[in-house]
Design an enzyme around this catalytic site. Structure first.
Site, PDB file in Angstrom:
ATOM      1  CB  THR A  39       4.097   1.137   7.686  1.00 22.29           C
ATOM      2  OG1 THR A  39       3.058   1.331   6.707  1.00 22.29           O
ATOM      3  CG2 THR A  39       4.079   2.277   8.694  1.00 22.29           C
ATOM      4  CB  CYS A  43      -5.117   0.649   4.435  1.00 29.53           C
ATOM      5  SG  CYS A  43      -3.875   0.426   5.712  1.00 29.53           S
ATOM      6  CB  CYS A  47      -7.938   1.516   6.854  1.00 35.42           C
ATOM      7  SG  CYS A  47      -6.985   0.714   8.172  1.00 35.42           S
ATOM      8  NE  ARG A  50      -1.471   9.860  14.494  1.00 36.64           N
ATOM      9  CZ  ARG A  50      -0.619  10.318  15.405  1.00 36.64           C
ATOM     10  NH1 ARG A  50      -0.146   9.468  16.323  1.00 36.64           N
ATOM     11  NH2 ARG A  50      -0.240  11.573  15.406  1.00 36.64           N
ATOM     12  NE  ARG A  72       3.991  -5.939   6.925  1.00 40.61           N
ATOM     13  CZ  ARG A  72       4.860  -4.967   7.091  1.00 40.61           C
ATOM     14  NH1 ARG A  72       5.628  -4.589   6.066  1.00 40.61           N
ATOM     15  NH2 ARG A  72       4.987  -4.347   8.251  1.00 40.61           N
ATOM     16  CB  CYS A  74      -3.930  -3.015   6.532  1.00 43.64           C
ATOM     17  SG  CYS A  74      -4.551  -2.512   8.144  1.00 43.64           S
ATOM     18  CB  CYS A  77      -8.783  -2.154   6.827  1.00 44.52           C
ATOM     19  SG  CYS A  77      -7.418  -1.991   5.640  1.00 44.52           S
TER      20      CYS A  77
END
Length: 351
Positions: A39, A43, A47, A50, A72, A74, A77
């Site tokens: 993705t 995080c 966080c 999932r 980048r 999240c 969180c």
């Protein structure tokens, strides 16, 4: 707002990072970030999103390293805010400690650069105490130190500790010292401590309490230990009502997974109380490292001090210091023997 810089923290290995992510451990937020290859998002460990597959996740020391690698933040969180939050709590702790008169929540939050209600929640989550409770603990600690000095009077000790009136000092002393200032200075003079030595599957247990609550739970000790700690207290055998309290302690030894709702009366510094609060927050069946406990109270560099605070715990099992292990997963130390520590952990895991 206070000008603060990033703390230096020892790194965690990848396996420890993954385990922290799986349990969404707030104690290590700010120690590292987890980045997801599929993705492109990074995080904080706690966080709520999932979890991705392990092979799709890497761990980086901080948000800056993650951004440099092309990831980048999240939006759920907000990992970039974690380090700032922790530094703000540390700055607030120093601000409170430097003030002879406890500052207001508005003053503390303003010093840290946060809104009062938000910072109240942030501070308690990081230290286990509210800003007001932390300030009271520090002042009570100063009172304890002043009372132990030779030649000084109780009145002068009260004002030296920063109290404006004796009434507040006596109220705080009852909460943090378990007795009045004069009784503390006189080695427990005027205080009655009831005790009983009861049997358990892990050996004899000393249970002792003041009128306020439990003041010592230990293995392989007797009345002599209480007299050493409180040479001028009135130490008496427990009665039938006390026997019921002792039985509750034994039940906890036999089954340390059960909820704990016992009155306690133990003194400690603000740092010790924060560590003990963090210990009580560890769920039965889980463990933490000394490093994680230090991080949980906003003092990631105070690993040895956290270990010492665990060792200073006077309420075995009720304050579950047996749930703290070394970073490598080994048992570490335990005042009453590693065999007992292992047995308590096995009981909590249902083994």
């Amino acid at each position: 707002m206070t000008d603060i810089s990033a703390p230096t923290q020892p790194p965690l290995d990848d396996e420890a990072c993954w385990e922290a992510v799986l349990r969404r451990d707030r104690a290590v937020d700010g120690r590292f970030v987890s980045a997801v290859l599929t993705t492109g998002i990074y995080c904080k460990p706690s966080c709520a999103a999932r979890h991705p597959r392990r092979e799709n996740m890497i761990f980086l020391p901080d948000p800056a390293a993650a951004r440099q690698a092309g990831f980048r933040a999240c939006l759920r969180c907000r990992p970039d805010e974690v380090g700032r939050d922790r530094l703000a709590v540390e700055a607030a702790q120093a601000f409170i400690a430097a003030a002879m008169v406890p500052p207001s929540l508005e003053e503390i939050a303003g010093h840290a650069g946060y809104a009062p209600h938000h910072f109240h929640r942030l501070f308690k989550r990081a230290t286990g105490l509210t800003p007001a409770a932390y300030a009271r603990s520090l002042r009570a600690e100063r009172l304890k130190t002043a009372l132990e000095e030779e030649g000084g009077s109780v009145t002068s000790a009260i004002y030296e500790a920063g109290y404006n009136a004796p009434s507040r000092a006596y109220a705080d002393a009852q909460r943090h010292l378990g007795m009045t200032p004069s009784a503390w200075k006189d080695g427990g003079r005027g205080v009655t401590i009831s005790y009983m030595v009861v049997g358990s599957s892990l050996g004899p247990v000393l249970v002792a309490a003041t009128a306020k609550g439990l003041c010592r739970i230990s293995f392989d000790e007797d009345e002599g230990e209480l007299r050493r700690r409180f040479p001028y207290a009135e130490i008496v055998p427990g009665d039938a009502a006390f026997s019921a309290l002792a039985a509750q302690v034994v039940r906890l030894v036999e089954d340390p997974t059960q909820p704990v709702d016992l009155p306690i009366d133990m003194c400690g510094t603000a740092f010790q109380q924060a560590v003990w609060a963090a210990l009580r927050a560890i769920p039965a069946g889980e463990t933490r490292s000394y490093r994680e406990i230090a991080a949980a109270i906003g003092k990631p560099g105070a690993v040895r001090a956290a270990g010492s605070a665990c060792g200073d715990n006077v309420l075995a099992v009720v304050i579950p210091c047996h749930r703290v292990l070394r970073s490598d997963g080994t048992l570490g130390g335990y005042a009453y023997g590693l065999g007992r520590k292992q047995a308590l952990l096995e009981r909590e895991r249902g083994e």
